[in-house]
Design an enzyme around this catalytic site. Structure first.
Site, PDB file in Angstrom:
ATOM      1  CE  LYS A 278      25.119 -42.133  13.805  1.00 26.10           C
ATOM      2  NZ  LYS A 278      24.086 -42.996  13.179  1.00 26.10           N
TER       3      LYS A 278
ATOM      4  N   GLY B 240      19.965 -41.438  23.113  1.00 29.92           N
ATOM      5  CA  GLY B 240      20.118 -42.853  22.794  1.00 29.92           C
ATOM      6  C   GLY B 240      20.306 -43.661  24.057  1.00 29.92           C
ATOM      7  CB  SER B 241      21.379 -47.106  24.492  1.00 29.92           C
ATOM      8  OG  SER B 241      22.597 -47.097  23.787  1.00 29.92           O
TER       9      SER B 241
ATOM     10  N   GLY C 189      25.941 -43.581  25.355  1.00 28.97           N
ATOM     11  CA  GLY C 189      26.191 -42.307  26.052  1.00 28.97           C
ATOM     12  C   GLY C 189      27.552 -42.321  26.737  1.00 28.97           C
TER      13      GLY C 189
ATOM     14  CD  GLU D  18      17.734 -35.195  27.251  1.00 27.82           C
ATOM     15  OE1 GLU D  18      17.043 -35.970  27.945  1.00 27.82           O
ATOM     16  OE2 GLU D  18      17.923 -34.005  27.539  1.00 27.82           O
TER      17      GLU D  18
ATOM     18  CB  CYS E 273      13.324 -42.297  26.247  1.00 31.17           C
ATOM     19  SG  CYS E 273      12.502 -40.744  25.937  1.00 31.17           S
TER      20      CYS E 273
ATOM     21  CD  GLU F  35      15.300 -47.701  27.512  1.00 32.27           C
ATOM     22  OE1 GLU F  35      16.481 -47.819  27.149  1.00 32.27           O
ATOM     23  OE2 GLU F  35      14.654 -46.645  27.418  1.00 32.27           O
TER      24      GLU F  35
HETATM   25  P1  NAD Z   1      21.680 -46.266  20.500  1.00 32.65           P
HETATM   26  O1  NAD Z   1      22.384 -45.677  21.656  1.00 32.65           O
HETATM   27  O2  NAD Z   1      22.030 -47.629  20.059  1.00 32.65           O
HETATM   28  O3  NAD Z   1      21.855 -45.331  19.202  1.00 32.65           O
HETATM   29  C1  NAD Z   1      21.617 -43.952  19.239  1.00 32.65           C
HETATM   30  C2  NAD Z   1      22.526 -43.267  18.235  1.00 32.65           C
HETATM   31  O4  NAD Z   1      23.881 -43.512  18.609  1.00 32.65           O
HETATM   32  C3  NAD Z   1      22.351 -43.776  16.802  1.00 32.65           C
HETATM   33  O5  NAD Z   1      22.476 -42.695  15.906  1.00 32.65           O
HETATM   34  C4  NAD Z   1      23.528 -44.735  16.652  1.00 32.65           C
HETATM   35  O6  NAD Z   1      23.977 -44.883  15.325  1.00 32.65           O
HETATM   36  C5  NAD Z   1      24.587 -44.063  17.496  1.00 32.65           C
HETATM   37  N1  NAD Z   1      25.587 -45.029  17.986  1.00 32.65           N
HETATM   38  C6  NAD Z   1      25.404 -46.352  18.248  1.00 32.65           C
HETATM   39  N2  NAD Z   1      26.578 -46.929  18.611  1.00 32.65           N
HETATM   40  C7  NAD Z   1      27.516 -45.952  18.582  1.00 32.65           C
HETATM   41  C8  NAD Z   1      28.913 -45.926  18.852  1.00 32.65           C
HETATM   42  N3  NAD Z   1      29.595 -47.021  19.186  1.00 32.65           N
HETATM   43  N4  NAD Z   1      29.549 -44.742  18.740  1.00 32.65           N
HETATM   44  C9  NAD Z   1      28.891 -43.628  18.371  1.00 32.65           C
HETATM   45  N5  NAD Z   1      27.571 -43.592  18.073  1.00 32.65           N
HETATM   46  C10 NAD Z   1      26.892 -44.741  18.191  1.00 32.65           C
HETATM   47  O7  NAD Z   1      20.129 -46.119  20.849  1.00 32.65           O
HETATM   48  P2  NAD Z   1      18.893 -46.600  19.994  1.00 32.65           P
HETATM   49  O8  NAD Z   1      18.759 -48.064  20.133  1.00 32.65           O
HETATM   50  O9  NAD Z   1      18.966 -45.992  18.636  1.00 32.65           O
HETATM   51  O10 NAD Z   1      17.705 -45.830  20.763  1.00 32.65           O
HETATM   52  C11 NAD Z   1      17.093 -46.323  21.872  1.00 32.65           C
HETATM   53  C12 NAD Z   1      17.619 -45.648  23.129  1.00 32.65           C
HETATM   54  O11 NAD Z   1      17.429 -44.234  23.054  1.00 32.65           O
HETATM   55  C13 NAD Z   1      16.847 -46.095  24.339  1.00 32.65           C
HETATM   56  O12 NAD Z   1      17.744 -46.360  25.392  1.00 32.65           O
HETATM   57  C14 NAD Z   1      15.987 -44.892  24.661  1.00 32.65           C
HETATM   58  O13 NAD Z   1      15.561 -44.794  25.986  1.00 32.65           O
HETATM   59  C15 NAD Z   1      16.867 -43.767  24.285  1.00 32.65           C
HETATM   60  N6  NAD Z   1      16.077 -42.539  24.099  1.00 32.65           N
HETATM   61  C16 NAD Z   1      16.168 -41.530  25.031  1.00 32.65           C
HETATM   62  C17 NAD Z   1      15.398 -40.376  24.887  1.00 32.65           C
HETATM   63  C18 NAD Z   1      15.469 -39.232  25.888  1.00 32.65           C
HETATM   64  O14 NAD Z   1      15.051 -38.130  25.541  1.00 32.65           O
HETATM   65  N7  NAD Z   1      15.975 -39.438  27.086  1.00 32.65           N
HETATM   66  C19 NAD Z   1      14.536 -40.244  23.791  1.00 32.65           C
HETATM   67  C20 NAD Z   1      14.453 -41.295  22.881  1.00 32.65           C
HETATM   68  C21 NAD Z   1      15.243 -42.439  23.038  1.00 32.65           C
END
Ligand code: NAD
Length: 497
Positions: free
Chosen positions: A192, A245-246, A250, A268, A302, A401
């Site tokens: 996804k 993601g965030s 998570g 992650e 990130c 962040e």
């Molecule tokens: P996000 O958590 O909003 O979204 C990430 C993914 O989760 C997307 O595909 C989104 O559609 C999905 N998502 C969002 N809400 C959801 C829900 N309620 N239920 C299920 N899935 C859901 O993050 P973002 O804004 O897309 O990305 C930025 C974040 O990602 C930052 O916090 C960044 O640090 C982190 N990140 C971490 C790494 C790492 O390797 N540690 C790498 C890149 C980005």
């Protein structure tokens, strides 16, 4: 792309690209069951790029069932490691052959400079698929030294169906970090992509088909987090969610797992990575790296080095060098080869980042550079490289962040204070130490609670090394042979001789 490529030639090529916009399920492109689509806008200028299938729970269920069938009855998990290697290498070659188109798509879709997409994102994606393809037929299982006349073998088996949920900052590369080891190990995957950046994921699904993956082995379900993402997280036939993601999302995936089938969840997450600069460091080199560490990819990284911790004795001199270096990070059209800072991913995110800038002012930090929206007339979402000094350790800018090109500067007087500040957030993704003193380098890097520590460099990275976080930056590791651990499970078989 020819080396003489200009903004106009990129823009011309961009107009000719038409990526797939349906979901990829069971080896076919299909619209969402509901018929709904969502608009995919370019952060470059707000233009409409595509109307993409908006998958919901029903589509996710179809994709998971296709993956489950491919896993239980299809050839992929039963193929020899050499067989999987061949298909993965073909896939890597096809991505490489289409690198120009993929780089343009990535740039248009999420706003990063096309030159970065071309020289960083796509080559690292190719290398990731090559690495796991080449690794998979060189792994051996084990025989335990039990000492009995019953032999115990320990074999690695694929988990089954992997749900990969990824963000928008490195859409292709982060998807590759999950799907390459998952597929190499013999799993079937439902990917996804983020709703802000689905296009390269859909394009590589097309290439996966051409490479010869059997139907159902790789599925892509574009859609929104709370609908498509949650449906994948809650699905009882998914064995592992590999999430980047965030932090808040998570946590949701852990809850989805607890409330459904106790699937594994690998996280992650975000970071607030410090760069610690000691008085004996090569200050010119460090200043370049500190500026680049937070401006690269618009700060949407990130591991961005978003906190500068600098010794008070060199603070003024060093911060002036950082500000100078940051000025060289020119904001511009992502399709202009001279651009170093492109557009932020979407207007909502730009407003979020501007909210952090406002909060920094309110917390009493001193603005040294930037702080304003840029290129407003383009219709896109740009921010000037921004540096704040005198940031309090408990201020939002020092703790949260930002995910934008915004640096927070804090001072320290002793090594102990530097380490305490560095470790003084809930994150633990990465950190850097700048010193010529071997003992300081060694002691400080050992004391830092972070998954990656760089000494006298920043952001060096290779597929051969694990990447992931301590503390609330996550668990598990992407990249390297260690990543295969999370996509396999161990079976012990006792054989009576
Ligand atoms: P996000 O958590 O909003 O979204 C990430 C993914 O989760 C997307 O595909 C989104 O559609 C999905 N998502 C969002 N809400 C959801 C829900 N309620 N239920 C299920 N899935 C859901 O993050 P973002 O804004 O897309 O990305 C930025 C974040 O990602 C930052 O916090 C960044 O640090 C982190 N990140 C971490 C790494 C790492 O390797 N540690 C790498 C890149 C980005």
């Amino acid at each position: 792309m020819p080396s003489s490529a200009t903004r106009d030639s990129f823009a011309d090529q961009a107009r000719k690209i038409s990526p797939p916009s349906d979901a990829f399920i069971g080896g076919r492109f299909v619209p969402a069951v509901s018929g709904q689509r969502f608009s995919c806008l370019s952060p470059r200028d707000g233009a409409l790029l595509a109307e993409v299938a908006e998958c919901g729970p029903e589509d996710v269920d179809r994709a998971v069932r296709a993956a489950r069938e491919a896993f239980e009855a299809g050839p992929w998990p039963r193929l020899s490691p050499q067989g999987r290697r061949k298909v993965l290498l073909r896939f890597a070659r096809l991505i490489d052959e289409n690198s120009h188109e993929l780089a343009l798509l990535e740039s248009l879709d999420m706003g990063k400079p096309v030159m970065d997409a071309l020289h960083v994102d796509v080559p690292l994606t190719v290398r990731c698929f090559e690495f796991y393809a080449e690794a998979v037929d060189k792994l051996y299982d084990e025989v335990a030294p039990t000492g009995h006349d019953v032999v115990a073998t320990i074999t690695r088996e694929p988990l089954g169906v992997v749900g990969a949920v990824v963000p928008w900052n490195f859409p292709l590369m982060l998807a590759a970090w999950k799907i390459a080891p998952a597929l190499a190990a013999g799993n079937c995957v439902v990917l996804k992509p983020a709703e802000q950046s689905p296009l390269t994921a859909l394009r590589i699904a097309e290439l996966a088909d051409e490479a010869g993956f059997p139907p159902g082995v790789l599925n892509v379900v574009p859609g929104f987090g709370p609908t498509a993402g949650a449906a994948l997280g809650r699905h009882p036939e998914v064995d592992l969610i590999a999430f980047t993601g965030s932090g808040p999302v998570g946590r949701l995936f852990l809850r989805y797992a607890a409330e459904s089938n106790l699937k594994q969840v690998a996280l992650e997450l975000g970071g607030k990575s410090p760069q610690l600069v000691f008085p004996d460091a090569d200050l010119d080199q460090a200043a370049q790296a500190v500026a680049g560490g937070v401006m690269f990819n618009q700060g949407e990284v990130c591991a961005a080095g978003s906190r500068l911790l600098v010794h008070e004795s060199i603070r003024e001199e060093f911060v002036a060098k950082v500000v100078d270096a940051a000025k060289a990070w020119t904001v511009g059209d992502p399709l202009d080869p001279a651009t170093r800072v492109g557009a932020l991913v979407e207007e909502k995110h730009l407003q979020r980042v501007l909210g952090h800038v406002e909060a920094a002012h309110a917390d009493g930090a001193r603005l040294l550079l930037g702080g304003n929206r840029a290129r407003v007339s383009s219709g896109g979402w740009y921010l000037e490289p921004t540096v704040f000094d005198e940031v309090r350790p408990d201020a939002r800018l020092a703790q949260e962040e930002v995910f934008g090109p915004v640096l927070a500067v804090l001072g320290f007087r002793t090594t102990e204070e530097a380490v305490a500040l560095a470790n003084g957030t809930r994150f633990g993704l990465a950190a850097a130490v700048w010193t010529q003193h071997l003992t300081t380098a060694h002691q400080v890097s050992r004391a830092l609670k972070a998954g990656s520590v760089w000494v006298n460099n920043f952001n060096d990275s290779d597929i051969t090394t694990p990447f992931g976080g301590y503390k609330e930056s996550g668990n598990g590791r992407d990249r390297s042979l260690h990543a295969l651990d999370k996509y396999t499970q161990l079976k012990t078989t006792w054989i009576q001789l």
